[in-house]
Scaffold this motif. Structure first.
Motif, PDB file in Angstrom:
ATOM      1  N   GLU A  31       0.649  -0.815   0.437  1.00 13.94           N
ATOM      2  CA  GLU A  31       0.119  -0.285   0.237  1.00 13.94           C
ATOM      3  C   GLU A  31       0.984   0.948   0.005  1.00 13.94           C
ATOM      4  OE1 GLU A  31      -3.428   0.842   2.524  1.00 13.94           O
ATOM      5  OE2 GLU A  31      -2.910  -1.491   3.341  1.00 13.94           O
ATOM      6  N   GLU A  35       1.151   4.237  -2.991  1.00 13.61           N
ATOM      7  CA  GLU A  35       0.896   5.785  -2.122  1.00 13.61           C
ATOM      8  C   GLU A  35       2.790   6.662  -2.613  1.00 13.61           C
ATOM      9  OE1 GLU A  35      -0.008   5.423   1.621  1.00 13.61           O
ATOM     10  OE2 GLU A  35      -2.041   4.520   1.363  1.00 13.61           O
ATOM     11  N   LYS A 131      -5.839   5.581  -5.394  1.00 16.28           N
ATOM     12  CA  LYS A 131      -6.409   5.452  -4.385  1.00 16.28           C
ATOM     13  C   LYS A 131      -7.256   4.461  -3.980  1.00 16.28           C
ATOM     14  CE  LYS A 131      -8.384   9.004  -0.321  1.00 16.28           C
ATOM     15  NZ  LYS A 131      -9.359   7.804  -0.583  1.00 16.28           N
ATOM     16  N   MET A 132      -7.473   4.475  -5.843  1.00 16.77           N
ATOM     17  CA  MET A 132      -9.037   3.122  -4.863  1.00 16.77           C
ATOM     18  C   MET A 132      -8.573   1.695  -5.216  1.00 16.77           C
ATOM     19  SD  MET A 132     -12.402   2.538  -8.149  1.00 16.77           S
ATOM     20  CE  MET A 132     -12.460   4.264  -7.558  1.00 16.77           C
ATOM     21  N   ALA A 134      -5.707   1.567  -4.149  1.00 17.96           N
ATOM     22  CA  ALA A 134      -4.551   0.607  -2.686  1.00 17.96           C
ATOM     23  C   ALA A 134      -5.757   0.577  -1.190  1.00 17.96           C
ATOM     24  CB  ALA A 134      -4.471   2.543  -2.306  1.00 17.96           C
ATOM     25  N   GLU A 135      -7.206   1.353  -2.049  1.00 19.04           N
ATOM     26  CA  GLU A 135      -8.323   1.016  -0.626  1.00 19.04           C
ATOM     27  C   GLU A 135      -8.656  -0.502  -0.772  1.00 19.04           C
ATOM     28  OE1 GLU A 135     -11.056   3.756  -1.497  1.00 19.04           O
ATOM     29  OE2 GLU A 135      -9.481   5.441   0.266  1.00 19.04           O
ATOM     30  N   MET A 136      -8.440  -0.611  -2.573  1.00 17.07           N
ATOM     31  CA  MET A 136      -9.231  -2.420  -2.550  1.00 17.07           C
ATOM     32  C   MET A 136      -8.083  -2.827  -2.273  1.00 17.07           C
ATOM     33  SD  MET A 136     -10.306  -1.885  -6.232  1.00 17.07           S
ATOM     34  CE  MET A 136     -10.523  -4.199  -6.316  1.00 17.07           C
ATOM     35  N   HIS A 138      -5.964  -2.987   0.565  1.00 16.89           N
ATOM     36  CA  HIS A 138      -5.831  -2.378   2.006  1.00 16.89           C
ATOM     37  C   HIS A 138      -7.212  -3.728   2.955  1.00 16.89           C
ATOM     38  CE1 HIS A 138      -6.163  -0.483   6.433  1.00 16.89           C
ATOM     39  NE2 HIS A 138      -7.586  -0.817   6.446  1.00 16.89           N
ATOM     40  N   ASP A 139      -8.031  -3.769   1.465  1.00 20.36           N
ATOM     41  CA  ASP A 139      -9.157  -3.818   2.575  1.00 20.36           C
ATOM     42  C   ASP A 139      -9.708  -5.412   2.219  1.00 20.36           C
ATOM     43  OD1 ASP A 139     -10.286  -1.588   3.127  1.00 20.36           O
ATOM     44  OD2 ASP A 139     -11.876  -1.152   1.771  1.00 20.36           O
ATOM     45  N   ASP A 142      -7.719  -7.044   5.404  1.00 18.67           N
ATOM     46  CA  ASP A 142      -8.502  -7.171   6.382  1.00 18.67           C
ATOM     47  C   ASP A 142      -9.761  -8.433   6.305  1.00 18.67           C
ATOM     48  OD1 ASP A 142      -7.590  -4.907   7.381  1.00 18.67           O
ATOM     49  OD2 ASP A 142      -8.176  -3.642   7.117  1.00 18.67           O
ATOM     50  N   ARG A 158     -16.215  -3.859  -6.498  1.00 22.08           N
ATOM     51  CA  ARG A 158     -15.795  -2.771  -6.928  1.00 22.08           C
ATOM     52  C   ARG A 158     -14.926  -2.329  -8.046  1.00 22.08           C
ATOM     53  NH1 ARG A 158     -13.526  -2.244  -0.447  1.00 22.08           N
ATOM     54  NH2 ARG A 158     -12.238  -1.001  -1.615  1.00 22.08           N
TER      55      ARG A 158
END
Length: 228
Positions: A31, A35, A131-132, A134-136, A138-139, A142, A158
């Motif tokens: 991630e 960034e 950003k989209m 990287a969030e995928m 990360h999530d 999780d 997504r």
């Protein structure tokens, strides 16, 4: 015998906790690499781009550690069914996260090749796509840590939005290139960056499918049809 089995189960649980921790660490580094690579691209910062490239070796090293540990766990603990799926998922997911790190490194490699004095306007829309993506990443990691099949499904959904974003950026960049032929070289590099971000989303989706299978023992329905 029961005491020996109990010891093996506890040892296996500890192995899984360690594997999840290593993958979480890899994910955080991947991630950050995405960034930092995008920050370097926006600023034309070749020094920061070099740091991203150098940091990729650490992600590779953790993947190798996950591989060693997963093989050792299978050999020593002889996990069954659900437990085996979890170890195999960890092994596969580590490989995918390593490739995500490679895509970030590939973006960083482009930074010195993009003209910093005459930066084109479409470069400003790429960070939102990054950003989209990287969030995928990360999530989905999780979701793996929580064995959350529902979250894994939502991440796959997504990916369609990320693909639409890529198509929009592709059209914007090609239009800009046609209208400003002198920017062809810069646009070519930015198209490469956008494609790498789109591939990061694809890999996050692949991880989501592995998470879903590890958690449920069944494969996601209709994903092949959706992409076929």
């Amino acid at each position: 015998m029961a005491q020996g089995q109990d010891h093996t189960l506890k040892a296996f649980d500890q192995d899984i906790v360690t594997l999840r921790g290593l993958i979480s660490q890899m994910g955080g580094m991947a991630e950050e690499a995405i960034e930092q690579a995008m920050r370097a691209l926006q600023r034309g910062d070749a020094e920061l781009a070099a740091e991203v490239k150098a940091a990729d070796a650490k992600i590779d090293a953790i993947e190798a550690e996950v591989e060693r540990m997963a093989v050792r766990t299978i050999a020593l603990r002889a996990p069954m069914a659900n437990d085996l799926r979890e170890v195999v998922a960890a092994l596969k997911i580590a490989g995918v996260v390593e490739r995500i790190g490679d895509y970030a490194k590939n973006i960083a490699k482009r930074v010195p090749q993009i003209e910093s004095e005459h930066r084109i306007e479409p470069i400003s829309i790429l960070p939102a796509m990054a950003k989209m993506a990287a969030e995928m990443v990360h999530d989905v990691l999780d979701a793996f840590a929580a064995r959350d099949a529902h979250a894994a499904l939502s991440i796959c959904e997504r990916d369609d939005a990320l693909d639409d974003f890529y198509d929009s950026i592709f059209r914007t960049l090609v239009t800009h290139m046609v209208e400003n032929p002198k920017t062809i070289s810069q646009v070519a590099h930015l198209l490469f960056v956008a494609k790498n971000l789109e591939r990061i989303g694809d890999h996050a989706t692949n991880v989501a499918e592995m998470v879903y299978f590890a958690a449920t023992g069944t494969r996601m329905a209709d994903r092949e049809k959706a992409h076929g």
